[in-house]
Every structure is written in C-alpha cells, then in structure tokens.
Design an enzyme around this catalytic site. Structure first.
Site, short mmCIF file in Angstrom:
data_model
loop_
_atom_site.label_atom_id
_atom_site.label_comp_id
_atom_site.label_asym_id
_atom_site.label_seq_id
_atom_site.Cartn_x
_atom_site.Cartn_y
_atom_site.Cartn_z
N LYS A 9 58.97 17.15 43.52
CA LYS A 9 58.11 16.91 44.67
C LYS A 9 58.49 17.83 45.83
O LYS A 9 59.65 18.15 46.02
CB LYS A 9 58.27 15.45 45.11
CG LYS A 9 57.47 15.04 46.33
CD LYS A 9 57.80 13.62 46.72
CE LYS A 9 57.03 13.23 47.99
NZ LYS A 9 57.42 14.04 49.15
N ASP A 128 54.15 18.78 43.15
CA ASP A 128 53.22 17.76 43.61
C ASP A 128 51.91 17.80 42.82
O ASP A 128 51.28 16.78 42.58
CB ASP A 128 52.92 17.95 45.10
CG ASP A 128 54.13 17.66 45.97
OD1 ASP A 128 54.25 16.54 46.46
OD2 ASP A 128 54.97 18.56 46.14
#
Length: 253
Positions: A9, A128
């Site tokens: 992420k 992401d």
C-alpha cells in the site's frame, strides 16, 4: 539473477524497504538494479544522497524523444546500485501505469540487463491498484517473486490481500509468485498476531519483521538508508538477514 517485485500500500514503507534491501545486497557483494515503479519517483532517493533522479517519463517529455543510452536515465548510488525511476504522466493527464510499460519496453530496447548483468533486480511497485502497468512486473516475466510489505493496519492488510489475489490470478501462466510477507511495524495493537493470521490464512510466511525505528527516519533525513548510515544497528541487521535469506533461497531453487 534474483528478480524481486516489492509491492505494498502507498505509504506503507515499501520504498524504504526496497532501498535498504538494495543497499544490503550491495554490501553483500552483489550487483544491483533498483527500478522505482511509482509516479512519485522517490524510490531511489535515499540511495542517491537525497537527490531525486530524473524519471524516464520526464526525460521523454522534456526531450521529446526516448533516451539512447542507459546513462541518460540511470545513476549509480550507494554500493554501486544502479537506480532508475519510471515516473508517470503529467498530473491529471494519462495513465500512471503507462509509465511503467513504456519504461520496461525502453529498457528492453536498451538491453539493460544484458549490458549491466546484475545479480539482483528490485522493482518497487505501488500496490494500491494492481492493474495495467502496475501489474507488469507480475505478468510480463520481469520479476520471479513478489514480496508484500504490510503492517497490521486494516487498509495495509486489505491492500496486501488484493496484491496476493492479483498474483494468484496469474499462477497458471508461469508468472511471478508471492515469496512472502515483510512486516513493517507501525506498533499497532496485536500487530504481529494480525499479520501472522493473514499470512497463515493465505498460505504465506512472514520472511522479515522490520521494527519501527527512529534510525530509519534519522538517516533518511540525511538522504541515506540505514545500511549506509550504520550497518551495526539492529534494524540494519534485519535487512541484511533478509537479503541473505533471499539469496540463499534463490540459490536453492
């Protein structure tokens, strides 16, 4: 050649992890290339004394042509690590993942790997969104193994799950496989237990447990990895141990 893609992420510390791994491999005597696959183009900055590298996509825009030599888009940093940043489109225009695809095609044309003959190649990839160009290291055969960086935070684990699912979708095509989880601690409650449960549920292993360390921040303020700053630190030893493990596993395969 050990070819690793580091996913995670945004903001989880994958660039810090990748740069410290690159530095660790170089300290162990390996010839390393690090390719930043993120529009922010800050993957290699702490290997280069805090100085940003001109991304490939910026070079193409500024010169209105592709570079003819690797030296025009690459620079050697700490330990001789060859640093490259893909960059992305002008903000608000175009697809960010396209910069990765364009860069990879260009590096093939310039015969980067044949010319430089690295022992280790590291791709630092935004996790992401695992689609389009961001999935290229997984599906195009550039990387053999994917390492997922996560903390025990909910959204970090959510992204880790998406990355793992994306890699599994390509399993039957002989593409990259997940080589393990790197726990990059944020000191959340029951952090190890949360990440361990995720790893066990998905048949994965935590291959490194990176402590939350002020030393990382201290040396990043100086434009350095902790490996360059002080190899004797416990956090530096953790990165070195991970590098040794990955090299040993690659040799045994």
């Amino acid at each position: 050649m050990l070819k690793l893609a580091i996913y995670g992420k945004g903001g989880i510390g994958k660039s810090t992890t990748t740069a410290n791994l690159a530095a660790a491999f170089s300290v162990l005597g390996k010839k390393v290339i690090q390719i930043g696959c993120d529009p922010k183009a800050d993957s290699t900055i702490n290997l280069l004394g805090g100085n940003p590298l001109l991304p490939v996509m910026n070079y193409i825009r500024e010169h209105d042509e592709e570079p003819e030599k690797i030296e025009q888009i690459a620079k050697k940093g700490f330990g001789g690590v060859l640093c490259i940043e893909t960059g992305g489109p002008t903000p608000g225009l175009g697809c960010a993942g396209r910069g990765i695809v364009t860069t990879f095609s260009l590096l093939e044309d310039l015969e980067l790997f044949e010319t430089y003959e690295p022992d280790v190649v590291l791709y630092d990839v935004l996790g992401d969104v695992v689609c389009g160009g961001f999935a290229a290291p997984i599906r195009e055969g550039y990387a053999e193994r994917v390492l997922i960086v996560t903390s025990g935070e909910k959204m970090a684990l959510y992204a880790a799950n998406n990355i793992n699912t994306a890699v599994k979708n390509f399993e039957d095509r002989g593409y990259a496989t997940v080589g393990g989880i790197i726990l990059n601690r944020r000191n959340v409650e029951n952090e190890y237990e949360k990440v361990s449960a995720f790893a066990e549920e998905n048949g994965l292993e935590i291959i490194a447990d990176i402590p939350r360390s002020q030393d990382i921040i201290r040396f990043e303020d100086q434009g350095k990895t902790v490996i360059e700053g002080d190899q004797s630190l416990p956090v530096s030893q953790t990165y070195l141990e991970l590098a040794r493990r990955l090299l040993k596993e690659d040799t045994n395969e």
